[in-house]
Structures are given as structure tokens and as C-alpha cells.
Write a protein that holds these residues in place. Sequence first.
Motif, PDB file in Angstrom:
ATOM      1  N   VAL A   1      33.201  72.487  10.416  1.00 40.66           N
ATOM      2  CA  VAL A   1      32.323  73.655  10.253  1.00 40.66           C
ATOM      3  C   VAL A   1      31.394  73.444   9.070  1.00 40.66           C
ATOM      4  CG1 VAL A   1      32.272  76.107   9.671  1.00 40.66           C
ATOM      5  CG2 VAL A   1      33.923  75.272  11.343  1.00 40.66           C
ATOM      6  N   ALA A   2      31.938  72.960   7.963  1.00 41.35           N
ATOM      7  CA  ALA A   2      31.140  72.795   6.746  1.00 41.35           C
ATOM      8  C   ALA A   2      30.041  71.757   6.924  1.00 41.35           C
ATOM      9  CB  ALA A   2      32.043  72.414   5.576  1.00 41.35           C
ATOM     10  N   ILE A   3      30.344  70.640   7.589  1.00 33.41           N
ATOM     11  CA  ILE A   3      29.338  69.591   7.727  1.00 33.41           C
ATOM     12  C   ILE A   3      28.260  70.009   8.714  1.00 33.41           C
ATOM     13  CG2 ILE A   3      30.287  68.179   9.603  1.00 33.41           C
ATOM     14  CD1 ILE A   3      28.979  66.880   6.233  1.00 33.41           C
ATOM     15  N   LYS A   4      28.615  70.773   9.740  1.00 36.83           N
ATOM     16  CA  LYS A   4      27.600  71.294  10.664  1.00 36.83           C
ATOM     17  C   LYS A   4      26.664  72.266   9.932  1.00 36.83           C
ATOM     18  CE  LYS A   4      29.140  72.352  14.966  1.00 36.83           C
ATOM     19  NZ  LYS A   4      28.779  71.385  16.007  1.00 36.83           N
ATOM     20  N   GLN A   5      27.237  73.032   9.027  1.00 38.11           N
ATOM     21  CA  GLN A   5      26.409  73.965   8.265  1.00 38.11           C
ATOM     22  C   GLN A   5      25.453  73.222   7.335  1.00 38.11           C
ATOM     23  OE1 GLN A   5      26.793  77.682   8.581  1.00 38.11           O
ATOM     24  NE2 GLN A   5      24.720  77.155   7.964  1.00 38.11           N
ATOM     25  N   LYS A   6      25.924  72.146   6.719  1.00 32.84           N
ATOM     26  CA  LYS A   6      25.055  71.354   5.862  1.00 32.84           C
ATOM     27  C   LYS A   6      23.881  70.762   6.655  1.00 32.84           C
ATOM     28  CE  LYS A   6      28.128  69.785   2.121  1.00 32.84           C
ATOM     29  NZ  LYS A   6      27.187  69.854   0.983  1.00 32.84           N
TER      30      LYS A   6
ATOM     31  N   ALA B   1      19.846  80.310  11.801  1.00 34.66           N
ATOM     32  CA  ALA B   1      19.082  80.557  10.578  1.00 34.66           C
ATOM     33  C   ALA B   1      18.944  79.287   9.763  1.00 34.66           C
ATOM     34  CB  ALA B   1      19.776  81.647   9.747  1.00 34.66           C
ATOM     35  N   GLY B   2      20.021  78.505   9.714  1.00 34.58           N
ATOM     36  CA  GLY B   2      19.967  77.244   8.989  1.00 34.58           C
ATOM     37  C   GLY B   2      18.986  76.281   9.601  1.00 34.58           C
ATOM     38  N   LEU B   3      18.958  76.239  10.936  1.00 32.08           N
ATOM     39  CA  LEU B   3      18.025  75.334  11.603  1.00 32.08           C
ATOM     40  C   LEU B   3      16.592  75.714  11.296  1.00 32.08           C
ATOM     41  CD1 LEU B   3      19.772  74.927  15.063  1.00 32.08           C
ATOM     42  CD2 LEU B   3      19.352  73.121  13.412  1.00 32.08           C
TER      43      LEU B   3
ATOM     44  N   ASP C   1      15.086  63.775  -0.483  1.00 28.28           N
ATOM     45  CA  ASP C   1      14.598  65.158  -0.467  1.00 28.28           C
ATOM     46  C   ASP C   1      15.632  66.093   0.141  1.00 28.28           C
ATOM     47  OD1 ASP C   1      12.530  67.169  -0.763  1.00 28.28           O
ATOM     48  OD2 ASP C   1      12.400  67.166   1.406  1.00 28.28           O
ATOM     49  N   PHE C   2      16.432  65.595   1.075  1.00 24.15           N
ATOM     50  CA  PHE C   2      17.470  66.426   1.675  1.00 24.15           C
ATOM     51  C   PHE C   2      18.489  66.842   0.623  1.00 24.15           C
ATOM     52  CE2 PHE C   2      15.714  64.938   5.601  1.00 24.15           C
ATOM     53  CZ  PHE C   2      16.109  65.840   6.563  1.00 24.15           C
ATOM     54  N   GLY C   3      18.815  65.937  -0.286  1.00 20.83           N
ATOM     55  CA  GLY C   3      19.817  66.256  -1.293  1.00 20.83           C
ATOM     56  C   GLY C   3      19.374  67.294  -2.289  1.00 20.83           C
ATOM     57  N   LYS C   4      18.099  67.655  -2.291  1.00 21.79           N
ATOM     58  CA  LYS C   4      17.583  68.625  -3.249  1.00 21.79           C
ATOM     59  C   LYS C   4      17.479  70.010  -2.651  1.00 21.79           C
ATOM     60  CE  LYS C   4      14.778  64.978  -5.328  1.00 21.79           C
ATOM     61  NZ  LYS C   4      13.409  64.434  -5.518  1.00 21.79           N
ATOM     62  N   ARG C   5      17.877  70.169  -1.373  1.00 23.45           N
ATOM     63  CA  ARG C   5      17.697  71.466  -0.722  1.00 23.45           C
ATOM     64  C   ARG C   5      18.820  72.414  -1.061  1.00 23.45           C
ATOM     65  NH1 ARG C   5      14.534  70.016   4.766  1.00 23.45           N
ATOM     66  NH2 ARG C   5      13.441  68.245   3.940  1.00 23.45           N
TER      67      ARG C   5
ATOM     68  N   ALA D   1      22.639  72.013   9.460  1.00 16.52           N
ATOM     69  CA  ALA D   1      21.784  73.118   9.880  1.00 16.52           C
ATOM     70  C   ALA D   1      20.911  73.626   8.745  1.00 16.52           C
ATOM     71  CB  ALA D   1      22.649  74.259  10.427  1.00 16.52           C
ATOM     72  N   ASN D   2      21.440  73.595   7.544  1.00 23.89           N
ATOM     73  CA  ASN D   2      20.689  74.070   6.379  1.00 23.89           C
ATOM     74  C   ASN D   2      19.686  73.048   5.860  1.00 23.89           C
ATOM     75  OD1 ASN D   2      22.092  76.468   6.437  1.00 23.89           O
ATOM     76  ND2 ASN D   2      23.513  75.906   4.801  1.00 23.89           N
ATOM     77  N   GLY D   3      19.692  71.840   6.430  1.00 29.61           N
ATOM     78  CA  GLY D   3      18.798  70.806   5.933  1.00 29.61           C
ATOM     79  C   GLY D   3      19.234  70.215   4.616  1.00 29.61           C
ATOM     80  N   GLU D   4      20.528  70.351   4.275  1.00 28.50           N
ATOM     81  CA  GLU D   4      21.034  69.799   3.018  1.00 28.50           C
ATOM     82  C   GLU D   4      21.267  68.301   3.116  1.00 28.50           C
ATOM     83  OE1 GLU D   4      24.378  72.029   1.418  1.00 28.50           O
ATOM     84  OE2 GLU D   4      23.774  73.739   2.642  1.00 28.50           O
ATOM     85  N   ILE D   5      21.562  67.825   4.326  1.00 27.44           N
ATOM     86  CA  ILE D   5      21.812  66.401   4.541  1.00 27.44           C
ATOM     87  C   ILE D   5      21.093  65.968   5.821  1.00 27.44           C
ATOM     88  CG2 ILE D   5      24.049  66.367   3.357  1.00 27.44           C
ATOM     89  CD1 ILE D   5      25.374  66.482   6.141  1.00 27.44           C
ATOM     90  N   PRO D   6      20.692  64.700   5.913  1.00 27.49           N
ATOM     91  CA  PRO D   6      20.122  64.194   7.164  1.00 27.49           C
ATOM     92  C   PRO D   6      21.219  63.689   8.082  1.00 27.49           C
ATOM     93  CG  PRO D   6      19.966  62.511   5.471  1.00 27.49           C
ATOM     94  CD  PRO D   6      20.635  63.702   4.825  1.00 27.49           C
ATOM     95  N   GLY D   7      20.939  63.689   9.366  1.00 31.46           N
ATOM     96  CA  GLY D   7      21.913  63.149  10.299  1.00 31.46           C
ATOM     97  C   GLY D   7      21.550  63.442  11.730  1.00 31.46           C
ATOM     98  N   PRO D   8      22.322  62.902  12.652  1.00 33.71           N
ATOM     99  CA  PRO D   8      22.101  63.161  14.068  1.00 33.71           C
ATOM    100  C   PRO D   8      22.469  64.598  14.437  1.00 33.71           C
ATOM    101  CG  PRO D   8      23.510  61.219  13.700  1.00 33.71           C
ATOM    102  CD  PRO D   8      23.427  61.964  12.418  1.00 33.71           C
TER     103      PRO D   8
END
Length: 461
Positions: free
Chosen positions: A138-143, A11-13, A457-461, A145-152
Amino acid sequence: MRLLTTLTLLAGLLTGMPSQAENIALVGGRLIDGTAERPLHNSVILVKDGIIEQVGTVDSLPVPAGYRVVSTEGHDVLPGLWESHAHIMLTGHANYTHWQKAYRDRQVDEIMPASLVQLLLAGITSVRDLGAPLEDSVAIKQKLANGEIPGPTLYTSGPFLQAEVQDWQKHYRWEVTTESEAKAAVNRLHDAGMEIVKLIDHDDMPRPVAQAIVDEAHRLNMKVVAHAHKPDEIRVGVEIGIDNFEHTGLTTAPGYPQDVLDTLVERTATGIFDGLLFWTPTMEGLFTYPDLVANPEELDDACWKRGLKDDTIADIKQSIAKPGHLNYMQLTPLRTPTIRNKINQLKQTGVMMLVGTDSGIPMKFHCQSTWQEMAVWVHDMGFDAMDTLRAATYWPAVMMGVQDRYGSVTPGKVADIIAVRGNVLKYMNLVRDVDMVMKDGVIFKHNGIVDEALLSDFGKR
């Protein structure tokens, strides 16, 4: 629990997919696609909805209407790189005990996001994180997936599993002493969404315990990686079925014992494509340490400061102010002369080597480590340039079992693509300056310029 975790991440993706994704045509560069195919000159790569749609040349594949043309003329175009051994909870600080205490509560909000964006902008589009507190992983993977942060794309092990753990390490290392504890630990990691199990000092575990960890992980389709600092770690690891060994040995021994090499040869002789034995040597930091002591200027590179708070930066800087004084590295000058022989020995065994760096350990920064490792492979260790690129793109995807979606620039794969100005097959150190970074079909960096608005923009999600 595993199903709920998977559904949550899916769902986050879906909701976190960058709104900037568009149809893009990458036109003109030489494509080195990650497979055994020869480079393709004057390439055209059509990207639609974050997926590679078609690949051709300017003569064979016209750009359809509705695609934004991005020139890659004068560039080598590559699959996004993999960092196969990172520690995103670390950012180069020289005192582990201090770091774990002082930054325990800043991992998810500051340290890990900073590590991930630094990796991404260095052209790393997939990363294996091998060792961190489970709740933080778990928390960073969720971030992500939710598009809260950019990353690989992030593959995680969570905590190390080992026979004995010191008190200050227990939040990111788990002590396992019985078969029931082994199975319970692996299932807990699996249910939390970890894809990897990491072993250390497994030769100190009772053999049935170590075997139970590997068997349970494989039953759950997880990969098992293990330290290879000691000969017995390798001997036992081969016997119990380790998928991927890590590092090139902590000692000053001139090479691996012959029986260990014979064991590796026997193991690689029995594995076809699905049974490959992988090895991530993480050796550049050892090999070049004397050079770093002589010229520590690279430690002043501003790239490693991105995403970190001022007090964190100051703390890291003071901890590495005297590179030659660090207790962590005092044995390294004696280990350095042994590295070339050990690498040559590993080459002869037939193990499939992957590019990984131990990124995050003292003085190894996420924005620098991977290209430095690749450059040393080619320019100092005699690896073929194409083989090195594949060790940083295609083969890590195979190791993780995701080669159907990642690892090459071929139709149907996720559009994780980078571009480097110049001939990377001749000058591997050009990878230090990745000019374009595309992740999931979104361009985060172009002509060497970071899209800061997109990152913000990621930080505003």
C-alpha cells in the motif's frame, strides 16, 4: 475503505503527474506496436499529455507545430515491457531468512524504490509484484501515485495466501484455513487496493477454502495467480478457476503428467478471449544456472546497485559470492535438462504464456531478468520473436484487464514506449540495452543515457 483508497490514489496520480510531460513526436523508427499488425517502417508517433494521439509514417503523418521531435531512426520502437512476476521486496540476496529480518524496515524507503527504478530503466513500464507485506505494498503504491518515486505501473498481490505459514514469513504470507478466513483475507486485500490474489500450495487447502478464495476474488474483479510447482497445484487450480499459473515446476521430473496436460488442453479449449488461461514460466534462471556458475561476471553489473545503500550492496554481494555453493540452487542443475521439454509441453496445451522472471530472487536482478528471459525464449526455446514481444507487452495487459490503456502503441493508449537500436525480431537479446524509455509520455532514458536530473526531481516531491 476501497472507495477512499481509490480516491486517494487518483488524487495522487493527478498531483504527482511529472511536470516534464510534453508533446513529443517519435519519428523514424520501425514500430512493432504489440498487436497482430505488421511492423510499421519510418513510423511517427504523436504523444500528447501522456497519451498516444496518432500513429502514422513520415509520409502520412506530418509533425504538428508544438511537438518536440525525438528521432528513433535505426531503432525498433515497442510498447513498454511488462514484468509479469517480480518480487520488489527482494534484490537478489541469497538468504531469505536473513533478508526478511534485516531489511523488514527498509522496504518502503530503500528496497522497493530501488527495485522499481531499476525495472523502469530496463524498459519495464508495468510490473506485477507477487508477494509482499500488505502495508508495504500500500505504501509503495501511494509513493508512486504521489510522484514521490519513479517506477512502472504497479499491480500488487500483497501477501501470499496458503495453508500453513512459518513464523518468520507471517508478515508477507497469510495462513488461510476456513472459508470465512478466505473471504475475509480476499476482502482485506481488495479494500487495501490489491488487484491480484496469489495462492501457493492451494492443493493443501481444503477444497472449499481454495474455491472460496477464487470465487470471492472474481466477485471483486481481482485476478488470481497460483504456483504450479506440483501437479496437484495445477489439477486443483484448473478446477477452481485460477487465471494464471506461475513457474515451471520445482522437481526433477522430466515433464508434466499426461493427465495434467489433458486438463490444460480441455481448459484452453473452452476459453475464448475473456477466458484465456495464462502461464508465466519464469524459467530462464533455472535454464542458465550452470552457465552462471561457469561465468558469474554478470553478477558484478553495476545496474543492480542503483538506489541501494552501500551496506545493502555489500550484504548482497557476500551472499552470492559463490553461486555454485547456494543451498537454494543445489537442485537446479538436475532441473535444468527438464526445462525445454516442459516448455514444449506447455506450448502444445494452448496456454497463453507471459514473460515473467521471479525477479528479485537469488542472483536474479531487476535490471537484467526480463531481457534474459526474453532472449532465452527466442534463442533457446524456439519461441517466435513477435510472439515473445507480445507475451511481454500485449497479453499481460489482457490478463490484467487493462488492454484498453496499456499493452500496445496505438492511439488512445498510455504512452509507455521503448526503443531498441537494431533488429529485435532477429536479435532478441538487444533488449538488454534499451536506448529510450518513455513512461506516461515522459522520457526517462534517451540514447542510452538516463535523465538523472529527472529521477532526482522525484525525490524532492
